[in-house]
Design a protein around this motif. Structure first.
Motif, PDB file in Angstrom:
ATOM      1  N   ASN A  18      34.431  38.715  37.131  1.00  0.00           N
ATOM      2  CA  ASN A  18      34.996  38.460  38.449  1.00  0.00           C
ATOM      3  C   ASN A  18      33.996  37.704  39.317  1.00  0.00           C
ATOM      4  O   ASN A  18      32.803  38.013  39.319  1.00  0.00           O
ATOM      5  N   ASP A 165      36.933  33.449  35.136  1.00  0.00           N
ATOM      6  CA  ASP A 165      36.956  34.294  36.334  1.00  0.00           C
ATOM      7  C   ASP A 165      38.358  34.883  36.486  1.00  0.00           C
ATOM      8  O   ASP A 165      39.281  34.198  36.948  1.00  0.00           O
ATOM      9  N   LEU A 167      39.641  36.693  38.632  1.00  0.00           N
ATOM     10  CA  LEU A 167      40.149  36.757  40.003  1.00  0.00           C
ATOM     11  C   LEU A 167      40.960  35.519  40.384  1.00  0.00           C
ATOM     12  O   LEU A 167      41.806  35.588  41.284  1.00  0.00           O
TER      13      LEU A 167
END
Length: 353
Positions: A18, A165, A167
């Motif tokens: 993240n 990533d 996120l």
């Protein structure tokens, strides 16, 4: 979380973390000591993440970017001259770097541009869609489409680094979450009955979300192992094509304008397994389990096309070698195999799928 694809001199790390996008510069510095970077992205992803990425890189590098229209239609051979021109205008040399910032279309196209421009420029993949994170950003397959079919011009070109990533998936439209889940389900089907059971045991993507980083990691790890065993797609790596022989032809039939890649692969997995069950090649009830898990994640299982309408395109598929098709089938969930066949595997059926 760090995984390493061990391919000798072509080995590279994959980081899944993240907020890793905001730290991209430090990871890139480990693999790149040149001066200029060309970021290739699309008009949906770049406004969200492009400036953030450039802000982190511009202290150390001279950054340039190309922003292309989003969608499969961009992954066309005719897009390449414009990309090459932008790289020439930016004076990108063989000692410089290309970053693919986007989903599978951008990863494939930017990867092919990097592989072919000046006979090869270093490449970093930063996948921003679920499909690209679990599948297309890893393994070094890069390509563009021709009017006659998908991925017909391409190369094997491994990246120097992959940064994932989870996120960034929060900004994805719901359809493209489902799209990626098609490939996640594929991994459960071909290699991991426990992963498939995990997917079965949830009621929706929102219900699954907490486990997503671990699921991305599991899919990437499966692909990593397969690629290490078969970098150039001549044996075990073919298993990753489960559902794709039909899926690619469905995409092409509608000029990449109706079903997304993950949706088309989902239809391909289910319909192919139905055909295999009818021939006694797959355990009874397997297709029904696939259909139920597709329903959970909002994926289609049919496209209402006559199967015969698709067989001409299947005959042109890259996996059709010397009129022999290597079709990927399941013994059962979690256990897949390569089934040598001909186009008659499909032609014997006169039905809609």
């Amino acid at each position: 979380m760090k995984l390493t694809v061990n391919l000798g001199k072509n080995s590279y790390p994959i980081y899944i973390e993240n907020n890793i996008l905001s730290q991209a510069a430090s990871y890139i510095a480990d693999v790149f000591s040149g001066k200029r970077i060309m970021i290739i992205s699309d008009d949906q992803v770049f406004p969200l993440y492009g400036e953030k990425l450039i802000a982190g890189l511009s202290d150390s590098y001279e950054c340039h970017h190309v922003v292309l229209p989003h969608g499969e239609a961009t992954k066309d051979f005719q897009t390449l001259p414009g990309v090459y021109s932008a790289m020439l205008n930016a004076k990108i040399s063989r000692s410089d770097l290309v970053i693919a910032l986007g989903g599978g279309v951008i990863g494939d196209l930017a990867g092919f541009a990097a592989s072919s421009y000046l006979r090869g420029v270093k490449l970093v993949q930063i996948p921003t869609s679920l499909l690209a994170q679990v599948d297309s950003s890893v393994g070094g397959k890069v390509a563009v489409d021709l009017p006659q079919g998908k991925n017909l011009v391409g190369a094997f070109y491994q990246p120097a680094l992959v940064l994932i990533d989870p996120l960034v998936l929060n900004t994805l439209e719901e359809r493209f979450i489902s799209d990626g889940m098609g490939e996640v389900i594929k991994y459960g089907c071909i290699k991991d009955a426990q992963l498939f059971h995990t997917l079965e045991s949830h009621s929706s993507f929102d219900d699954l979300k907490e486990e997503l980083p671990a699921i991305i990691q599991r899919c990437v790890d499966i692909k990593r192992v397969v690629v290490e065993h078969d970098q150039f797609d001549t044996g075990e790596r073919m298993l990753l094509n489960f559902g794709h022989t039909l899926g690619h032809t469905i995409e092409q039939h509608f000029n990449y304008g109706r079903e997304s890649h993950g949706e088309a692969v989902s239809i391909g997995m289910y319909q192919l397994t139905l055909l295999a069950e009818a021939q006694g090649l797959t355990a009874s009830g397997t297709a029904d389990r696939i259909r139920k898990v597709l329903d959970i994640y909002g994926l289609p299982h049919a496209c209402n096309l006559p199967l015969r309408d698709l067989t001409a395109a299947i005959a042109l598929d890259k996996k059709n070698l010397n009129n022999k098709l290597n079709i990927i089938l399941l013994h059962d969930i979690g256990s897949s195999y390569i089934h040598p066949a001909t186009i008659e595997f499909f032609n014997q059926y006169d039905q809609n799928i």
